[in-house]
Design a protein around this motif. Structure first.
Motif, PDB file in Angstrom:
ATOM      1  N   ARG A 107       0.852  -1.193   0.000  1.00 52.81           N
ATOM      2  CA  ARG A 107       0.000   0.000   0.000  1.00 52.81           C
ATOM      3  C   ARG A 107       0.890   1.247   0.000  1.00 52.81           C
ATOM      4  NH1 ARG A 107      -2.869  -1.987   5.322  1.00 52.81           N
ATOM      5  NH2 ARG A 107      -0.643  -2.268   5.687  1.00 52.81           N
ATOM      6  N   VAL A 108       0.752   2.054  -1.053  1.00 54.25           N
ATOM      7  CA  VAL A 108       1.692   3.145  -1.292  1.00 54.25           C
ATOM      8  C   VAL A 108       0.950   4.462  -1.473  1.00 54.25           C
ATOM      9  CG1 VAL A 108       3.573   3.974  -2.774  1.00 54.25           C
ATOM     10  CG2 VAL A 108       3.220   1.500  -2.473  1.00 54.25           C
ATOM     11  N   PHE A 109       1.499   5.509  -0.894  1.00 51.28           N
ATOM     12  CA  PHE A 109       1.060   6.876  -1.197  1.00 51.28           C
ATOM     13  C   PHE A 109       2.225   7.598  -1.856  1.00 51.28           C
ATOM     14  CE2 PHE A 109       0.494  11.394  -0.488  1.00 51.28           C
ATOM     15  CZ  PHE A 109      -0.845  11.576  -0.797  1.00 51.28           C
ATOM     16  N   TYR A 110       1.958   8.259  -2.978  1.00 51.55           N
ATOM     17  CA  TYR A 110       3.009   8.986  -3.699  1.00 51.55           C
ATOM     18  C   TYR A 110       2.616  10.454  -3.757  1.00 51.55           C
ATOM     19  CZ  TYR A 110       6.478   9.966  -7.422  1.00 51.55           C
ATOM     20  OH  TYR A 110       7.535  10.458  -8.159  1.00 51.55           O
ATOM     21  N   ASP A 111       3.368  11.275  -3.033  1.00 49.77           N
ATOM     22  CA  ASP A 111       3.119  12.719  -3.032  1.00 49.77           C
ATOM     23  C   ASP A 111       4.012  13.373  -4.078  1.00 49.77           C
ATOM     24  OD1 ASP A 111       2.528  15.358  -2.522  1.00 49.77           O
ATOM     25  OD2 ASP A 111       2.413  15.074  -0.354  1.00 49.77           O
ATOM     26  N   LEU A 112       3.418  13.712  -5.208  1.00 49.15           N
ATOM     27  CA  LEU A 112       4.147  14.411  -6.254  1.00 49.15           C
ATOM     28  C   LEU A 112       4.141  15.918  -6.024  1.00 49.15           C
ATOM     29  CD1 LEU A 112       2.513  11.861  -7.957  1.00 49.15           C
ATOM     30  CD2 LEU A 112       4.147  12.699  -9.632  1.00 49.15           C
ATOM     31  N   ASP A 113       3.516  16.351  -4.948  1.00 46.19           N
ATOM     32  CA  ASP A 113       3.365  17.779  -4.647  1.00 46.19           C
ATOM     33  C   ASP A 113       3.685  18.055  -3.180  1.00 46.19           C
ATOM     34  OD1 ASP A 113       1.799  18.643  -7.274  1.00 46.19           O
ATOM     35  OD2 ASP A 113       0.878  16.808  -6.526  1.00 46.19           O
ATOM     36  N   THR A 114       4.724  17.418  -2.668  1.00 47.25           N
ATOM     37  CA  THR A 114       5.026  17.491  -1.237  1.00 47.25           C
ATOM     38  C   THR A 114       5.138  18.924  -0.707  1.00 47.25           C
ATOM     39  OG1 THR A 114       6.336  15.499  -1.674  1.00 47.25           O
ATOM     40  CG2 THR A 114       6.400  16.383   0.556  1.00 47.25           C
ATOM     41  N   PRO A 115       5.834  19.840  -1.387  1.00 47.62           N
ATOM     42  CA  PRO A 115       5.902  21.212  -0.863  1.00 47.62           C
ATOM     43  C   PRO A 115       4.529  21.865  -0.738  1.00 47.62           C
ATOM     44  CG  PRO A 115       7.598  20.855  -2.514  1.00 47.62           C
ATOM     45  CD  PRO A 115       6.676  19.679  -2.590  1.00 47.62           C
ATOM     46  N   VAL A 116       3.637  21.589  -1.678  1.00 48.08           N
ATOM     47  CA  VAL A 116       2.285  22.144  -1.606  1.00 48.08           C
ATOM     48  C   VAL A 116       1.537  21.520  -0.436  1.00 48.08           C
ATOM     49  CG1 VAL A 116       0.097  22.409  -2.828  1.00 48.08           C
ATOM     50  CG2 VAL A 116       2.247  22.589  -4.088  1.00 48.08           C
ATOM     51  N   THR A 117       1.714  20.225  -0.252  1.00 51.76           N
ATOM     52  CA  THR A 117       1.079  19.543   0.871  1.00 51.76           C
ATOM     53  C   THR A 117       1.447  20.221   2.190  1.00 51.76           C
ATOM     54  OG1 THR A 117       1.063  17.412  -0.278  1.00 51.76           O
ATOM     55  CG2 THR A 117       0.929  17.354   2.127  1.00 51.76           C
ATOM     56  N   PHE A 118       2.736  20.502   2.381  1.00 49.39           N
ATOM     57  CA  PHE A 118       3.164  21.096   3.645  1.00 49.39           C
ATOM     58  C   PHE A 118       2.836  22.580   3.739  1.00 49.39           C
ATOM     59  CE2 PHE A 118       5.917  17.270   3.929  1.00 49.39           C
ATOM     60  CZ  PHE A 118       5.402  16.812   5.134  1.00 49.39           C
ATOM     61  N   SER A 119       2.811  23.279   2.619  1.00 48.62           N
ATOM     62  CA  SER A 119       2.418  24.692   2.679  1.00 48.62           C
ATOM     63  C   SER A 119       0.961  24.806   3.121  1.00 48.62           C
ATOM     64  CB  SER A 119       2.627  25.370   1.322  1.00 48.62           C
ATOM     65  OG  SER A 119       1.753  24.853   0.345  1.00 48.62           O
ATOM     66  N   ARG A 120       0.133  23.877   2.687  1.00 42.77           N
ATOM     67  CA  ARG A 120      -1.276  23.877   3.123  1.00 42.77           C
ATOM     68  C   ARG A 120      -1.402  23.426   4.573  1.00 42.77           C
ATOM     69  NH1 ARG A 120      -4.986  21.853  -2.016  1.00 42.77           N
ATOM     70  NH2 ARG A 120      -4.497  23.651  -3.346  1.00 42.77           N
ATOM     71  N   LEU A 121      -0.602  22.443   4.926  1.00 43.95           N
ATOM     72  CA  LEU A 121      -0.624  21.970   6.312  1.00 43.95           C
ATOM     73  C   LEU A 121      -0.205  23.087   7.260  1.00 43.95           C
ATOM     74  CD1 LEU A 121      -1.116  19.271   7.881  1.00 43.95           C
ATOM     75  CD2 LEU A 121       1.364  18.957   7.826  1.00 43.95           C
ATOM     76  N   ASP A 122       0.854  23.818   6.887  1.00 44.11           N
ATOM     77  CA  ASP A 122       1.348  24.920   7.714  1.00 44.11           C
ATOM     78  C   ASP A 122       0.325  26.047   7.830  1.00 44.11           C
ATOM     79  OD1 ASP A 122       3.694  23.520   8.029  1.00 44.11           O
ATOM     80  OD2 ASP A 122       4.796  24.629   6.489  1.00 44.11           O
ATOM     81  N   ALA A 123      -0.465  26.223   6.761  1.00 45.98           N
ATOM     82  CA  ALA A 123      -1.460  27.297   6.762  1.00 45.98           C
ATOM     83  C   ALA A 123      -2.783  26.863   7.388  1.00 45.98           C
ATOM     84  CB  ALA A 123      -1.695  27.780   5.332  1.00 45.98           C
ATOM     85  N   GLY A 124      -2.850  25.608   7.815  1.00 49.28           N
ATOM     86  CA  GLY A 124      -4.083  25.108   8.416  1.00 49.28           C
ATOM     87  C   GLY A 124      -5.184  24.862   7.400  1.00 49.28           C
ATOM     88  N   GLU A 125      -4.818  24.734   6.121  1.00 47.64           N
ATOM     89  CA  GLU A 125      -5.793  24.497   5.057  1.00 47.64           C
ATOM     90  C   GLU A 125      -6.023  23.005   4.874  1.00 47.64           C
ATOM     91  OE1 GLU A 125      -4.142  26.380   1.654  1.00 47.64           O
ATOM     92  OE2 GLU A 125      -4.324  28.416   2.457  1.00 47.64           O
ATOM     93  N   PRO A 126      -7.206  22.624   4.431  1.00 49.47           N
ATOM     94  CA  PRO A 126      -7.484  21.190   4.235  1.00 49.47           C
ATOM     95  C   PRO A 126      -6.676  20.619   3.067  1.00 49.47           C
ATOM     96  CG  PRO A 126      -9.284  22.539   3.390  1.00 49.47           C
ATOM     97  CD  PRO A 126      -8.370  23.477   4.116  1.00 49.47           C
TER      98      PRO A 126
END
Length: 369
Positions: A107-126
């Motif tokens: 079972r694999v998750f591939y984040d091709l947009d990791t910086p965007v993922t964390f920028s949203r996480l840091d901003a408290g966005e879903p």
């Protein structure tokens, strides 16, 4: 292996970098005896710009909504060896839940947009493609971005086993070709418009064009706004499908790479266009970000620009100097950054904890919690 993927798109290269990467990887995996089943939501903006309809040796399954495809997805997962869901998959959370229930697949998750993922996480966005449980349930989390992003995937999203799977190029598609008059340029730039790249594009492309008004500058891409600050000597080609990229790069005396802001800030996140241009034999002028020197050697395989004057200096280099850089960059791309290299890395990662290199951010490095 049978590999089932729930992704953003492989059928359309319009306005996204995922499609070209998947095409090269799937072609290579097929050559190496694997079968890929790719589920893609059939959305209008990709349907009207579709430039790929068949996965060699595999299946492309286009669907209208998740309910209509759930039973087929469940059936495909029964005998899958690997099941993967990716960032920006429109039904990422639902697909992720199904993948986590796969009876025998890795079972694999591939984040091709990791910086965007964390920028949203840091901003408290879903984050629309990661469920409330984070990534803890996956056997392997792949990241298009290396470096400190790998640690953050573990500490902040619960990933147990992480590894980078960087961008790459298919040299059968991207290679030097005869230059085309329509694409001839003194400096080119290929990329979808992004507001967070505009400041760099202003200083590294638009302002240099004003410094060389007698030279032809060329932008290729999609979604450029009507109020874009065009110069008289800046020409434009709207959306180039991947088959046109070799002619575009091969017709460029020098081509510019600009990294999205979140990618540049995180580092270790090379654009797929970087490898494409190198494989096509174009001398590359890139913005600077941490980790770039692990993919191409500055000054020998790639030129670096931080301000307008750096671009002007690069434009004034002789053809012989630019050809030397182009040759070295192409050799490096073919030696380390092809789709075949990434397919082999993926095979090893899916096969177990063995990996190619223990370096913290190297192309096949792996971290386990």
């Amino acid at each position: 292996m049978k590999i089932v993927i729930f992704g953003l798109t492989i059928s359309s290269s319009w306005g996204n970098g995922h499609a070209t990467l998947w095409r090269g990887l799937c072609r290579t995996l097929a050559k190496r005896g694997h079968r890929v089943v790719f589920f893609e939501k059939d959305v209008p903006y990709y349907a009207t710009n579709r430039d790929f309809i068949e996965i060699p040796g595999g299946d492309l399954i286009l669907y209208k909504d998740w309910a209509s495809i759930h039973a087929r997805a469940e059936a495909e997962l029964k005998d899958a060896d690997a099941a993967m869901v990716t960032s920006y998959c429109p039904d990422g959370i639902a697909a992720g839940e199904l993948v986590l229930m796969a009876p025998r697949a890795s079972r694999v998750f591939y984040d091709l947009d990791t910086p965007v993922t964390f920028s949203r996480l840091d901003a408290g966005e879903p984050i629309s493609y990661i469920g409330p449980g984070g990534l803890a349930g996956f056997d392997l989390v792949l990241s298009y971005t290396g470096g400190r992003a790998l640690e953050r995937l573990q500490t902040e999203l619960g990933a147990r086993r992480v590894a980078p799977l960087y961008g790459h190029v298919d040299p059968d598609v991207h290679r030097p070709v005869q230059s085309t008059h329509h694409y001839l340029s003194y400096l080119s730039y290929l990329g979808t418009y992004a507001a967070d790249r505009q400041d760099a594009l202003q200083h590294l492309f638009i302002d240099p064009a004003a410094c060389r008004p007698d030279r032809r500058f060329l932008i290729g891409g999609a979604q450029y706004p009507e109020d874009f600050p065009w110069q008289p000597n800046i020409h434009f080609v709207c959306h180039l499908p991947p088959p046109e990229h070799p002619a575009f790069f091969s017709s460029s005396r020098l081509t510019l790479n600009i990294t999205r802001q979140a990618m540049a800030e995180m580092g270790w996140c090379p654009s797929g266009r970087l490898f494409e241009a190198a494989a096509c034999g174009a001398p590359i002028l890139s913005d600077s970000w941490q980790g770039l020197d692990s993919f191409f050697e500055p000054g020998r395989e790639v030129l670096i620009a931080r301000e307008t004057e750096d671009v002007v200096t690069a434009l004034d280099l002789t053809d012989a100097e630019l050809n030397r850089i182009a040759k070295a960059g192409r050799e490096r791309a073919l030696e380390e950054h092809t789709s075949e290299h990434r397919a082999k890395e993926l095979e090893i990662l899916l096969g177990g904890p063995t990996f190619l290199s223990p370096s913290a951010g190297g192309p096949a490095a792996m971290m386990e919690a």
